[in-house]
Design an enzyme around this catalytic site. Sequence first.
Site, PDB file in Angstrom:
ATOM      1  N   ASP A  73     -23.637 -34.039 149.109  1.00 45.91           N
ATOM      2  CA  ASP A  73     -22.263 -34.249 148.680  1.00 45.91           C
ATOM      3  C   ASP A  73     -21.526 -32.936 148.424  1.00 45.91           C
ATOM      4  OD1 ASP A  73     -22.075 -36.962 148.914  1.00 45.91           O
ATOM      5  OD2 ASP A  73     -22.446 -37.408 146.812  1.00 45.91           O
ATOM      6  N   GLY A  74     -22.234 -31.903 147.943  1.00 42.80           N
ATOM      7  CA  GLY A  74     -21.579 -30.616 147.716  1.00 42.80           C
ATOM      8  C   GLY A  74     -21.032 -30.032 149.005  1.00 42.80           C
ATOM      9  N   ASN A 142     -13.808 -34.167 143.596  1.00 40.86           N
ATOM     10  CA  ASN A 142     -14.604 -34.851 142.582  1.00 40.86           C
ATOM     11  C   ASN A 142     -14.001 -34.672 141.201  1.00 40.86           C
ATOM     12  OD1 ASN A 142     -16.670 -36.301 143.733  1.00 40.86           O
ATOM     13  ND2 ASN A 142     -18.306 -34.963 143.033  1.00 40.86           N
ATOM     14  N   ASP A 143     -14.020 -33.423 140.719  1.00 41.32           N
ATOM     15  CA  ASP A 143     -13.587 -33.205 139.344  1.00 41.32           C
ATOM     16  C   ASP A 143     -13.250 -31.739 139.072  1.00 41.32           C
ATOM     17  OD1 ASP A 143     -16.147 -31.928 139.045  1.00 41.32           O
ATOM     18  OD2 ASP A 143     -17.045 -33.844 138.514  1.00 41.32           O
ATOM     19  N   ASP A 172     -17.595 -30.228 124.043  1.00 42.96           N
ATOM     20  CA  ASP A 172     -18.368 -29.242 124.802  1.00 42.96           C
ATOM     21  C   ASP A 172     -17.699 -28.929 126.130  1.00 42.96           C
ATOM     22  OD1 ASP A 172     -20.218 -29.108 122.817  1.00 42.96           O
ATOM     23  OD2 ASP A 172     -21.833 -30.111 123.905  1.00 42.96           O
ATOM     24  N   THR A 183     -18.204 -41.173 139.550  1.00 42.09           N
ATOM     25  CA  THR A 183     -19.639 -41.476 139.508  1.00 42.09           C
ATOM     26  C   THR A 183     -20.491 -40.206 139.400  1.00 42.09           C
ATOM     27  OG1 THR A 183     -19.689 -41.543 141.926  1.00 42.09           O
ATOM     28  CG2 THR A 183     -19.417 -43.635 140.775  1.00 42.09           C
ATOM     29  N   TYR A 185     -20.243 -36.200 137.241  1.00 45.14           N
ATOM     30  CA  TYR A 185     -20.370 -35.716 135.859  1.00 45.14           C
ATOM     31  C   TYR A 185     -19.663 -36.667 134.893  1.00 45.14           C
ATOM     32  CZ  TYR A 185     -20.490 -32.102 132.151  1.00 45.14           C
ATOM     33  OH  TYR A 185     -20.714 -31.388 130.999  1.00 45.14           O
TER      34      TYR A 185
END
Length: 307
Positions: A73-74, A142-143, A172, A183, A185
Amino acid sequence: MVEGMGHHVLGLVVHPRNDVSESVATVTALASRHGIRVVARPADAERLGPGVEALDEAGFADKVDFVFSLGGDGTMLGAMRLVAGRPTPVLGVNHGNVGFLIEVSPSQLPHALERLVAGDFGLEPHSCLELDGPGEPALAFNDVVLTNTVPWTAVSLDLEIDDVRHGYFRSDALVVCTPTGSTAYNYAAGGPIISPSAPLIGLTPVAPMSGITRPIVLGGAETVRLRAAGHETRLSLDGAATFTVAAGADMVVRMRANAANVVRFDQNTHGARSRVKLSLRDLPLRPDQLVELVPEELRDRARFLQP
């Protein structure tokens, strides 16, 4: 929709370490039969051998008609960022570990190539997050994860939505995610799973200490503005690009709709595989629901093995 691959330019984006030679050989063999040029960025082309031409990054994004991502996925997210804003279809071939975005295994690649040549495929649009900053906006499919630059120190972020202040986060980390990234982190941090059909933005504090302690889901048209008055903030986009923002600087995140197109041959099969992967990450399913995820030819055996 692109109707096929004949006389097109096919770009390869590959995992930096995993062996992808089998898939590269499959691609270059078929490409030579159909008059398709195969290109990669210079560092990748050097290790992929004959049959793959080197093309600089700017030329790669502008000239390729298709992109194949050979990795996990990366690698797939990196390929999508490369061609963001273009209609270029991106096909993922799994040479990694998780592969939520990826439909094709290396053994399925020959058949997938024939279907691509015939134009027998669909496109699944994916939105991304656009982070305003110096120079070109940074993108994340993704994020975006925000942390304090000082290790083991909480990040403290004021939140504004469409220029209206809505309190602050002290945690944090803060995860800002797309439905695709919900789906990843975000899910591990206790955030919601967001349907890919919904143009939404998720904000999930990781180990919150004060302020907003629950996840927030926003509409895709809303503008998120975050500001840390007392410390520098480190931002990580898709776990890849990382940079630092000065204390007091605004970090503005928006959703860009339909920023990339992922090739899909069988949406139902891809959906079932994603459900299996989620169930392996502790998504609670009853035994009878788990059996539904097993291919039909294996279901009798699966039922026999149930306690």
